[in-house]
Design an enzyme around this catalytic site. Structure first.
Site, PDB file in Angstrom:
ATOM      1  CG  HIS A 143      -2.064  -1.002   1.069  1.00 18.93           C
ATOM      2  ND1 HIS A 143      -2.904  -1.351   2.104  1.00 18.93           N
ATOM      3  CD2 HIS A 143      -2.476  -1.744   0.000  1.00 18.93           C
ATOM      4  CE1 HIS A 143      -3.763  -2.269   1.688  1.00 18.93           C
ATOM      5  NE2 HIS A 143      -3.526  -2.523   0.414  1.00 18.93           N
ATOM      6  CB  CYS A 190       6.414  22.088 -11.565  1.00 22.38           C
ATOM      7  SG  CYS A 190       5.193  20.961 -10.872  1.00 22.38           S
TER       8      CYS A 190
HETATM    9  P1  OAD Z   1      -7.340  -3.052  10.530  1.00 24.16           P
HETATM   10  O1  OAD Z   1      -7.469  -1.829  11.376  1.00 24.16           O
HETATM   11  O2  OAD Z   1      -8.457  -3.384   9.619  1.00 24.16           O
HETATM   12  O3  OAD Z   1      -7.098  -4.323  11.454  1.00 24.16           O
HETATM   13  C1  OAD Z   1      -6.115  -4.320  12.467  1.00 24.16           C
HETATM   14  C2  OAD Z   1      -6.072  -5.712  13.081  1.00 24.16           C
HETATM   15  O4  OAD Z   1      -5.019  -5.730  14.030  1.00 24.16           O
HETATM   16  C3  OAD Z   1      -7.346  -6.148  13.813  1.00 24.16           C
HETATM   17  O5  OAD Z   1      -7.709  -7.458  13.394  1.00 24.16           O
HETATM   18  C4  OAD Z   1      -6.929  -6.130  15.288  1.00 24.16           C
HETATM   19  O6  OAD Z   1      -7.609  -7.135  16.056  1.00 24.16           O
HETATM   20  C5  OAD Z   1      -5.460  -6.434  15.188  1.00 24.16           C
HETATM   21  N1  OAD Z   1      -4.619  -5.944  16.295  1.00 24.16           N
HETATM   22  C6  OAD Z   1      -4.795  -4.867  17.089  1.00 24.16           C
HETATM   23  N2  OAD Z   1      -3.782  -4.732  17.955  1.00 24.16           N
HETATM   24  C7  OAD Z   1      -2.914  -5.749  17.706  1.00 24.16           C
HETATM   25  C8  OAD Z   1      -1.645  -6.143  18.249  1.00 24.16           C
HETATM   26  N3  OAD Z   1      -1.057  -5.450  19.226  1.00 24.16           N
HETATM   27  N4  OAD Z   1      -1.039  -7.228  17.732  1.00 24.16           N
HETATM   28  C9  OAD Z   1      -1.626  -7.940  16.730  1.00 24.16           C
HETATM   29  N5  OAD Z   1      -2.813  -7.613  16.181  1.00 24.16           N
HETATM   30  C10 OAD Z   1      -3.444  -6.529  16.652  1.00 24.16           C
HETATM   31  O7  OAD Z   1      -5.950  -2.894   9.744  1.00 24.16           O
HETATM   32  P2  OAD Z   1      -5.462  -3.644   8.423  1.00 24.16           P
HETATM   33  O8  OAD Z   1      -5.909  -5.047   8.400  1.00 24.16           O
HETATM   34  O9  OAD Z   1      -4.012  -3.377   8.300  1.00 24.16           O
HETATM   35  O10 OAD Z   1      -5.708   0.168   3.288  1.00 24.16           O
HETATM   36  O11 OAD Z   1      -6.220  -2.837   7.304  1.00 24.16           O
HETATM   37  C11 OAD Z   1      -5.933  -3.175   5.985  1.00 24.16           C
HETATM   38  C12 OAD Z   1      -6.061  -1.991   5.087  1.00 24.16           C
HETATM   39  O12 OAD Z   1      -7.339  -1.403   5.253  1.00 24.16           O
HETATM   40  C13 OAD Z   1      -5.112  -0.847   5.365  1.00 24.16           C
HETATM   41  O13 OAD Z   1      -3.833  -1.026   4.782  1.00 24.16           O
HETATM   42  C14 OAD Z   1      -5.806   0.294   4.719  1.00 24.16           C
HETATM   43  C15 OAD Z   1      -7.204   0.027   5.205  1.00 24.16           C
HETATM   44  O14 OAD Z   1      -8.224   0.491   4.417  1.00 24.16           O
HETATM   45  C16 OAD Z   1      -5.713   1.262   2.497  1.00 24.16           C
HETATM   46  O15 OAD Z   1      -5.765   2.380   2.969  1.00 24.16           O
HETATM   47  C17 OAD Z   1      -5.632   0.989   1.038  1.00 24.16           C
END
Ligand code: OAD
Length: 255
Positions: free
Chosen positions: A125, A159
């Site tokens: 990303h 620019c």
């Molecule tokens: P999310 O915010 O959707 O999910 C975060 C995950 O991390 C959840 O399942 C939590 O339970 C878990 N979590 C929280 N604290 C934690 C810890 N200390 N250790 C391990 N796990 C933990 O974030 P992403 O899955 O990264 O994309 O989201 C994916 C994408 O959605 C992002 O890259 C972004 C967003 O829209 C774009 O912007 C294109």
């Protein structure tokens, strides 16, 4: 997890593991003080934009109201500016040193895997610390301190056009080079072990390595305090934080 211990069957597997892939999301950076995206207190629970944060972080918005997109990005990027890698990031660096083949596929744009010292990192990303000019396409690093108090879209030094951060916004394709590397690493024979760390697994290219691991009879481990929609596809589920669980895995692999 009540007591933090790896299951015996996983320890046994790790003793003969030579290759590892780690698929990471915002959860691995939570212990560095960076908000996750979803859930209470997440970036999409923002007091100003609320659930319109995704609209702010989209291709149509940066084309019509770039200040709004930059304000939304900078709320997360400011946290990344102050953050340092945590025990989870550091354990992945150790794991990379212990095995023959290693790759991180991260959705995070905070740069913390590279800051920790991980080498083979696919930032699918993008990163908030690099920009491209929307007029002349000049491409260059974006200094961290420029995010502090940022309220309007920054301008190109060449620019004076409007810059965009090199992150994937909603409605955009994945970066070509990252896609090519992701295919090269994940479209064929997978590593011995696939770790899914701190992600709610919202995108097909993030779910695919876990499903393919199951098809290929490989070991897969979810590291997440919460259940996700793909938990059932993993061979092992460890309900702890990345900072708690990954050092345990690194320790076994180091022997
Ligand atoms: P999310 O915010 O959707 O999910 C975060 C995950 O991390 C959840 O399942 C939590 O339970 C878990 N979590 C929280 N604290 C934690 C810890 N200390 N250790 C391990 N796990 C933990 O974030 P992403 O899955 O990264 O994309 O989201 C994916 C994408 O959605 C992002 O890259 C972004 C967003 O829209 C774009 O912007 C294109």
């Amino acid at each position: 997890m009540a007591s933090l211990a790896l299951p015996d069957a996983l320890i046994e597997t790790l003793r003969s593991t030579r290759s590892v892939a780690a698929v990471t999301g915002a959860g691995i950076s939570a212990e560095s003080g960076i908000q996750t995206y979803r859930g209470s207190g997440g970036l999409y629970d923002d007091p100003v934009e609320g659930d319109r944060t995704m609209e702010a972080l989209s291709a149509p918005t940066i084309a019509t109201d770039p200040d709004r997109t930059w304000r939304a990005i900078s709320r997360m990027a400011e946290q990344a500016c102050h953050a340092t890698p945590n025990a989870g990031h550091e354990a992945l660096v150790e794991i990379e040193r212990s095995v023959d083949d290693f790759v991180i596929l991260t959705q995070n744009v905070d740069g913390l895997h590279r800051a920790a010292g991980s080498q083979n990192v696919i930032e699918v990303h993008g990163t908030v610390f690099h920009t491209t000019c929307m007029s002349c396409s000049d491409s260059r690093p974006f200094e961290r301190n420029r995010y502090l108090g940022l309220a309007v879209a920054p301008r190109c030094e060449e620019c004076d056009g409007i810059l965009r951060p090199d992150v994937v916004l909603f409605g955009e394709f994945l970066p070509v080079e990252a896609s090519r590397r992701m295919q090269a690493e994940f479209d064929h024979e997978l590593p011995d072990v696939v770790l899914g760390i701190g992600t709610s697994s919202m995108f097909p290219y993030i779910v695919a390595p876990v499903l393919r691991a199951a098809q290929q009879g490989k070991v897969s481990v979810e590291i997440n305090p919460e259940e996700t929609d793909v938990s059932a596809a993993y061979t092992h589920v460890l309900r702890g934080t990345a900072g708690e669980v990954l050092p345990l895995i690194a320790e076994v692999l180091a022997k």
